[in-house]
Design a protein around this motif. Structure first.
Motif, PDB file in Angstrom:
ATOM      1  N   ASP A 151       0.815  -1.255  -0.013  1.00 11.08           N
ATOM      2  CA  ASP A 151       0.085   0.050   0.084  1.00 11.08           C
ATOM      3  C   ASP A 151       0.836   1.286   0.044  1.00 11.08           C
ATOM      4  O   ASP A 151       0.533   2.226  -0.596  1.00 11.08           O
ATOM      5  CB  ASP A 151      -1.080  -0.069   1.092  1.00 11.08           C
ATOM      6  N   ASP A 152       1.770   1.539   0.886  1.00 12.23           N
ATOM      7  CA  ASP A 152       2.801   2.406   0.776  1.00 12.23           C
ATOM      8  C   ASP A 152       3.433   2.461  -0.538  1.00 12.23           C
ATOM      9  O   ASP A 152       3.577   3.737  -1.057  1.00 12.23           O
ATOM     10  CB  ASP A 152       4.050   2.323   1.682  1.00 12.23           C
ATOM     11  N   ARG A 164       1.730   1.715  -3.295  1.00 13.84           N
ATOM     12  CA  ARG A 164       0.943   1.753  -4.246  1.00 13.84           C
ATOM     13  C   ARG A 164       1.066   0.827  -5.240  1.00 13.84           C
ATOM     14  O   ARG A 164       0.610   1.049  -6.508  1.00 13.84           O
ATOM     15  CB  ARG A 164       0.624   3.147  -4.847  1.00 13.84           C
ATOM     16  N   ALA A 175      -3.477   0.131  -3.708  1.00 15.71           N
ATOM     17  CA  ALA A 175      -4.298   1.154  -2.935  1.00 15.71           C
ATOM     18  C   ALA A 175      -4.331   2.493  -3.588  1.00 15.71           C
ATOM     19  O   ALA A 175      -3.616   2.705  -4.361  1.00 15.71           O
ATOM     20  CB  ALA A 175      -3.424   1.446  -1.579  1.00 15.71           C
TER      21      ALA A 175
END
Length: 205
Positions: free
Chosen positions: A158-159, A161, A204
């Protein structure tokens, strides 16, 4: 439940213990049954040696990877490869991972090489976080350890993406991975006839 029960970075000193954990977790897995020996103990040794090779490759060229320890021994393991780190150098990684299949005999070696090509062909050509190997010792399953380890991988994805990606040959795992947001993106048959599912969790937004 381990005293701490929290994921920690997998260190070189953990490699053999992590391989033992993966061998215990996968000894009856349909994919390893398909590729490995029919007898359980030789198959366990094959999985241990192969897992140890993967862990060493990941430790040198991929990562990050995590484990959860109990009394100093890894009992849950997630071997990862962050975006931009895949693939590892082909010849050097093949050399590192080869002892397990070679010592298991010609038939297992042949199926292992076919399986490796099978997985490489399906690997996404865009940035992603690969959950390469993921297992919990049977005595420690259903205690939330896997969810904690997967949480580390998904937070990193998620960090960055990017999507998270994995494959599994155990149909019992599909609902579990779906609970983490993964979706089946493809199905295939492994050398030896075992099933396989490719799964991805979207990036994300």
């Amino acid at each position: 439940m381990p005293e701490n029960g929290l994921p920690e970075p997998l260190a070189p000193a953990d490699h053999e213990g992590a391989a033992r954990t993966l061998a215990e977790a996968f000894v009856d897995d349909p994919g390893w049954l398909s590729i490995g020996q029919a007898r359980r103990e030789p198959r366990r040794r094959f999985i241990y040696r192969t897992s140890l090779g993967v862990i060493r490759v990941a430790g040198r060229w991929c990562g990050p990877s995590w484990c959860i320890r109990d009394e100093g021994e890894p009992v849950g393991v997630l071997i990862g490869c962050a975006p931009g780190r895949w693939p590892p150098p082909q010849l050097r990684s093949l050399f590192t991972m080869s002892p397990g299949p070679i010592l298991a005999g010609p038939a297992v070696l042949s199926r292992s090489l076919q399986a490796e090509r099978h997985f490489e062909k399906a690997e996404p050509d865009y940035d992603h976080f690969l959950v390469w190997m993921f297992g919990i010792r049977p005595a420690y399953q259903r205690q939330g350890l896997g969810r904690r380890l997967m949480g580390e991988a998904l937070a990193l994805a998620d960090d960055a993406r990017v999507p998270a990606y994995l494959y599994t040959s155990n149909s019992d795992n599909l609902p579990y991975y779906r609970s983490h947001g993964y979706q089946v993106t493809g199905e295939s048959t492994l050398p030896g006839g075992g099933p396989n599912w490719f799964m991805e969790r979207p990036a994300a937004v």
